[in-house]
Design an enzyme around this catalytic site. Sequence first.
Site, PDB file in Angstrom:
ATOM      1  N   GLU A  63       9.302 -14.225   8.440  1.00  0.00           N
ATOM      2  CA  GLU A  63      10.571 -13.927   9.102  1.00  0.00           C
ATOM      3  C   GLU A  63      11.410 -12.860   8.398  1.00  0.00           C
ATOM      4  OE1 GLU A  63       9.622 -16.670   7.510  1.00  0.00           O
ATOM      5  OE2 GLU A  63      11.255 -17.698   6.484  1.00  0.00           O
ATOM      6  N   HIS A 108       9.090 -19.046  16.629  1.00  0.00           N
ATOM      7  CA  HIS A 108       9.307 -19.608  15.294  1.00  0.00           C
ATOM      8  C   HIS A 108       9.979 -18.588  14.361  1.00  0.00           C
ATOM      9  CE1 HIS A 108       8.281 -22.227  11.807  1.00  0.00           C
ATOM     10  NE2 HIS A 108       8.249 -21.065  11.181  1.00  0.00           N
ATOM     11  N   GLU A 109       9.393 -17.423  14.250  1.00  0.00           N
ATOM     12  CA  GLU A 109       9.946 -16.425  13.315  1.00  0.00           C
ATOM     13  C   GLU A 109      11.332 -15.969  13.764  1.00  0.00           C
ATOM     14  OE1 GLU A 109       8.438 -16.561  10.700  1.00  0.00           O
ATOM     15  OE2 GLU A 109       6.484 -17.241  11.380  1.00  0.00           O
ATOM     16  N   HIS A 151      13.960 -18.437  12.716  1.00  0.00           N
ATOM     17  CA  HIS A 151      14.353 -18.299  11.315  1.00  0.00           C
ATOM     18  C   HIS A 151      15.573 -17.375  11.144  1.00  0.00           C
ATOM     19  CE1 HIS A 151      11.659 -20.486   8.715  1.00  0.00           C
ATOM     20  NE2 HIS A 151      10.562 -19.967   9.241  1.00  0.00           N
ATOM     21  N   GLU A 181      12.024 -24.762   7.223  1.00  0.00           N
ATOM     22  CA  GLU A 181      10.897 -24.857   8.167  1.00  0.00           C
ATOM     23  C   GLU A 181      11.032 -25.965   9.202  1.00  0.00           C
ATOM     24  OE1 GLU A 181       9.012 -22.465   8.518  1.00  0.00           O
ATOM     25  OE2 GLU A 181       9.213 -21.396   6.607  1.00  0.00           O
ATOM     26  N   ASP A 222       4.576 -23.006  -3.551  1.00  0.00           N
ATOM     27  CA  ASP A 222       3.550 -23.045  -2.520  1.00  0.00           C
ATOM     28  C   ASP A 222       3.051 -24.472  -2.271  1.00  0.00           C
ATOM     29  OD1 ASP A 222       2.910 -20.676  -1.299  1.00  0.00           O
ATOM     30  OD2 ASP A 222       0.803 -20.809  -1.906  1.00  0.00           O
ATOM     31  N   TYR A 280       7.404 -28.806   7.843  1.00  0.00           N
ATOM     32  CA  TYR A 280       7.477 -28.296   9.213  1.00  0.00           C
ATOM     33  C   TYR A 280       7.639 -29.420  10.228  1.00  0.00           C
ATOM     34  CZ  TYR A 280       5.889 -23.693   7.630  1.00  0.00           C
ATOM     35  OH  TYR A 280       5.798 -22.473   7.018  1.00  0.00           O
TER      36      TYR A 280
END
Length: 630
Positions: A295, A319-320, A323, A342, A401, A409
């Site tokens: 994003e 989705h992006e 953001h 998320e 990560d 999510y």
Amino acid sequence: MNKSGRIIFMTLLLLSLLITCQSQKKYENKEKKYILLENNDPHSFSNPQFVRVYNMHLDLNINWKNKTLEGKVGLKMIKSKDNDTLILDTRELVIEQVKDGDGKILEHWLGKTDSIFGTALYIPTKGKDSVIVHYKTVPGSEALQWLTPEQTNDKEEEFLYSQSQAILARSWVPCQDAPAVKFTYSAEIKTKKDFLALMSATNPKEINPDGYYTFEQDQPISSYLLAIASGKIAYRSLGPDCGIYAETGMLDKAAWEFADMQKMIDEAGKLYGKYMWKQYDVLVLPPSFPFGGMENPRLTFATPTVITGDRSQVALIAHELAHSWSGNLVTNSTWNDFWLNEGFTSYFEQRIMEKLYGKPYEQMRQVLAWNDLQNTIEEMNMDNLTEDTKLKLDLSGRDPDDGLTDVAYDKGRFFLCHLEDVVGRENWDEFLKNYFKSHAFGSMDTEGFLEYLNNELLNRNEQWKKAAQANAWIYGAGMPEGAKKPVSTELTRVDSLVEACFSKDLKPYEMDTTGFTTHHWQYFIRQFSKKAGSLQVIRMEKAFHFSLRSNSEINCDWFVTTIKAGLKINRIQIENFLTTVGRRKFLMPIYEELIKTKEGKEWARSVFEKAKSGYHSVSRNSVEHLLYRS
Ligand code: BES
Ligand code: ZN
């Protein structure tokens, strides 16, 4: 001028001075507010509680021959007291010199290097409110991928792009690499003649033949949203304020696939407040891009694997785009609050999709996500990662990560769906709209959100508060009791079909698949795969040629199915896939299934050795770890 004229003139002058001072003060106060940021970011060496960068100017030359970025970054800062030391995050950067605005050389030194977090850069700032760091990146900079022409879509010219989230911005810009630190930026970038350069800022729409570009991002962003790309790229407008950038050969396909982009922006704005970033464009990258999408403000980066020719993966754009509110406007304070980015975005994405394509469509995607989430939680429990199935994470000392799972999510999204159910859509939407508005250009942690939720919504009604179970969702492991499983009648139909394949030995040509979309097939393959023996899988492949489809979602699910059934019928297609696509979400399940047998593991390693030079470091590191160290 007569006397009364002079008086009027002086009054006006004073008034305008006063207004200027006031607005300056307002701005300074706003900046200063952030000085007192607690330094609770476990993934950054920086010290924004004492010195905080609020503006950046990048001046970089893209050196294509050496595969490096070379130049300097100017940083303006606010300090709590004059002799504070600025601490920046770096990772394998070559720091050449540090100067002040007048060109005077400043003292600096580097800290001890950590394999996950990189190296702190210390700069004493006595008497200064800005510094200029002269530096260059190394050819292996973790954020950057330098592609040869063969690794691009058009296969004609080389290509460069960055991926900064979560903590890789520091590998191409010395910065306070903590999401709570926001700054505005500008840049001058010199690239190859006839190449375009793009950033997460105002972007050029046409190529400047001498390869020189300037950029402006006058809205504060976090470092993980710093982005750059350069290559032989063209632009196509898709609406008054949106469009796509891509290599020429991709432009038509991408324009067709993403035709609903303007509608999505309009619907998103109607839901949760006006789009704040002026322009919304998408850059379609070469296939090695390690994520589905990223994003970057004003310019989403996207994988070409969503250009499937059937518009089945456009949720990625929703989705992006979402953001732009959840994440880019209201940002998770640290990566421990990743679900605020998320989970909110997945919820918002769902609402945009529902508006454009209807409830039955979204119910299918919800069921797919629910099942994936159940599997993820089960696997995480088996791997002793139960703590990471909570929404609020503790990632200190670890790579952020590790928090990138379906929990943030989908558990996050289902929590928000649950809150919507409890308070009703109207109340919920009003609450969310206010949430974005009142926290725009700031950051939020889980505790802050919970407090806001209670104060602004749940405390209004005792029953809501009880039914919300907010603490269980946020601080409890796995799914709380009473979480409502989504239902899709479309997919119930698929269940019966799969059932018949096994109980009645239904043959592929006897299957009634009229009206099946990619989502029906995805669900079918996943359910079928659980029980199917090798003969049934071969029969299915012969009838439907899933290995040959040009839809990477179907390909990926099907490759896993065939490997699981112990078959080698499509090794050519699997190898072709693994050596062209770099999206980690697809690579990992395929490699994971392969390494379950000795032969599979050897083959997987041989394919990886051929493929790895084409993977971005994010994917390469994950696959390498899986194949050699786990
Ligand atoms: N911001 C993420 C990608 C990301 C997260 C990169 C954490 C690095 C660290 C992006 O918005 C995202 O969620 N992408 C998904 C898209 C999907 C959910 C539609 C992806 O890449 O699969
Ligand atoms: Zn996301």
